[in-house]
Motif scaffolding. Structure first.
Motif, PDB file in Angstrom:
ATOM      1  N   ASN A  21      -6.397  -4.644   1.351  1.00 43.42           N
ATOM      2  CA  ASN A  21      -5.251  -4.251   0.517  1.00 43.42           C
ATOM      3  C   ASN A  21      -5.070  -5.166  -0.679  1.00 43.42           C
ATOM      4  N   SER A  71       0.812  -1.218   0.000  1.00 45.33           N
ATOM      5  CA  SER A  71       0.000   0.000   0.000  1.00 45.33           C
ATOM      6  C   SER A  71       0.844   1.267   0.000  1.00 45.33           C
ATOM      7  N   GLN A  96     -11.416   1.721   2.229  1.00 44.35           N
ATOM      8  CA  GLN A  96     -10.232   1.202   1.554  1.00 44.35           C
ATOM      9  C   GLN A  96      -9.152   0.732   2.523  1.00 44.35           C
ATOM     10  N   SER A  97      -9.194   1.242   3.742  1.00 47.18           N
ATOM     11  CA  SER A  97      -8.138   0.914   4.709  1.00 47.18           C
ATOM     12  C   SER A  97      -8.178  -0.531   5.187  1.00 47.18           C
TER      13      SER A  97
END
Length: 535
Positions: free
Chosen positions: A314, A171, A310-311
């Motif tokens: 991944n 990321s 989104q966190s």
């Protein structure tokens, strides 16, 4: 429907006579005859032409084959069944590798990561795919040439694939060395004939890409005179900001940029279409080479992962599933907010859960939530966990008035954002979005009383061919490839619905690909007349 007949003359392999030709270019329609030899248009004339086969197209329109520049038929060449859902629509050419997602390239060490990427982002990911055939565009191209294709297919390079090849699912921002490796890999794909690049800035790992990384890749796009298509970072509340980001890339690099499936989602944003078009047209007038594609529906379709912050994902599905029990109340609140942005649980339908319990397919999140006795947030997580991240949803979050407003811009073309699907595979595929089966007939039917037939056909043939540099297709003229769609304008319309999507459209009478008749009436001939496109 007119019948296909054989006559004794030998001059042309195929003659199309008495049809009203819509040339693709914005020139007036005209009743003429077409003579085809091999895979090329040899003659366009008012004179009678003799051929081994003749199609009498009297009272029908004869157009270039429709071009779908936003397709996800990447693995159709690996499927034994006839993936005919696009042919029934009159589509002869597709451009795959959109939204940053693709099946190529990969490098040693990250092959399995690409496999995970395909499994969580492909609508038809239960079909096996041999990654040995996809290591580079050259390898894929050579395999598909031997295998043959149902339609002509070009490929964009998925930026997600490029990043995964170099960085896996990291990321972090790409450093100088990693960016240089990505640029080198992208150049290799372009030299081998890939059409352009696509970015999926809402999906992992595309959402990890910053402006510097994207600008460097676009320098390669500009160098090779290709095109870059963008699934923008936000198509909901930050849509105007996301559009400005794409305009910025085009202005800074001089590269051709295209906005994928332009839309306005979330009821509070409805009505913004005109303002968005004004911004795009102003950018174009100032010298930015920008375009967009859209589909004629008020509902979207994509993986359920778009409902997650989104966190928490991944790209590694196994880690995500393991972490589900530990998600905080804050995470659950963010999922709830995303559900609302996409229309609310009552407006999100599971198109394919990939679960044995067929109850889920065609049901809303709200209905499934009551069935499972779980909150809507936990229902989303349950379906993602049980489907190993494969589940797809249809999101009723758009206003048809915005869709029609986008139709008015000359910067736009029509595209499906769908797959070439086997028409008989209804059980395994659940109930996919109708765009897979009816996009092009639906568009023609919607606008046929509002704009000229020449404008309609230009938007699905010559204009997309020009945007994506598809040589020799998109226009009926001597020397071009014989990709031709013949239809009855009075009858043409889609039949597919959100409740029953596996329905053929009506009014598409014949489809010819590279000089071969692949559709006559309701019959598709499993000829595999398509080829791999390069530029």
């Amino acid at each position: 429907m007119k019948t296909l007949k054989n006559i004794n003359e030998k001059k042309y392999d195929l003659v199309i006579e008495n049809g009203t030709i819509i040339f693709g270019a914005l020139k007036n329609k005209e009743i003429m005859n077409i003579g085809i030899i091999g895979d090329k248009i040899e003659t366009i004339s008012k004179d009678r032409l003799d051929g081994k086969k003749v199609i009498d197209a009297r009272n029908l329109y004869v157009a270039p084959g429709f071009i779908d520049v936003h397709s996800h038929s990447d693995i159709s060449g690996f499927i034994d069944e006839s993936c005919s859902s696009k042919i029934y629509q009159g589509v002869t050419t597709e451009i795959n590798g959109n939204c940053g997602i693709g099946i190529s390239p990969w490098i040693d060490g990250n092959r399995e990561n690409l496999k995970k990427y395909i499994q969580t982002h492909s609508d038809i990911n239960y079909y096996p795919i041999d990654l040995n055939k996809t290591k580079s565009f050259l390898v894929l191209k050579n395999f598909l040439k031997e295998r043959k294709l149902v339609t002509n297919q070009g490929f964009l390079v998925g930026a997600g694939c490029i990043r995964i090849a170099v960085m896996g699912f990291k990321s972090s921002k790409a450093n100088e060395s990693e960016i240089e490796k990505m640029k080198i890999l992208l150049e290799e794909q372009f030299r081998e004939g890939a059409i352009g690049i696509s970015f999926g800035l809402i999906y992992q790992p595309g959402n990890f890409m910053d402006q510097r990384e994207i600008l460097e890749l676009l320098k390669v796009v500009k160098k090779y005179d290709k095109i870059a298509s963008f699934h923008m970072r936000d198509e909901v509340n930050e849509i105007e900001k996301s559009i400005e980001e794409v305009i910025y890339y085009g202005r800074e690099t001089g590269a051709k940029v295209n906005i994928s499936h332009l839309k306005v989602m979330n009821k509070k944003n409805w009505g913004k279409a005109q303002k968005i078009i004004e911004a795009l047209e102003e950018a174009f007038k100032s010298g930015v080479a920008i375009s967009f594609d859209q589909y004629p529906y008020e509902a979207t379709c994509t993986n359920l992962f778009v409902l997650l912050p989104q966190s928490i994902f991944n790209g590694d599905i196994e880690t995500f599933i393991k972490d589900i029990p530990s998600f905080s109340d804050e995470v659950m609140l963010l999922i709830r907010e995303n559900i609302e942005k996409r229309g609310g649980g009552e407006n999100i339908v599971i198109s394919n859960s990939y679960l044995k319990n067929s109850y889920f397919n065609g049901r809303t999140i709200s209905e499934i939530s009551k069935y499972l006795n779980l909150s809507e947030e936990k229902t989303v997580l349950y379906i993602l966990e049980k489907s190993r991240g494969k589940a797809q949803g249809i999101y009723f979050s758009m206003d048809l008035r915005d869709v029609k407003e986008f139709f008015k811009s000359d910067l736009g073309v029509i595209a499906s954002d769908g797959n070439s699907l086997p028409m008989e595979d209804s059980f395994e595929l659940g109930n996919p979005h109708p765009r897979n089966f009816g996009t092009f007939p639906k568009y023609v039917h919607m606008v046929k009383n509002e704009i000229s037939i020449e404008q309609i056909i230009n938007r699905v043939t010559k204009k997309p061919a020009e945007f994506f540099k598809i040589e020799g297709r998109g226009e009926i003229k001597n020397g071009n490839f014989a990709d031709i769609t013949i239809f009855d304008l009075a009858k043409v319309k889609d039949s597919s619905t959100f409740q029953n999507s596996f329905q053929r459209p009506v009014g598409i009478e014949y489809v010819v690909i590279n000089g071969k008749v692949v559709l006559e009436g309701e019959t598709v001939f499993n000829i595999r007349a398509g080829t791999v496109l390069v530029n």
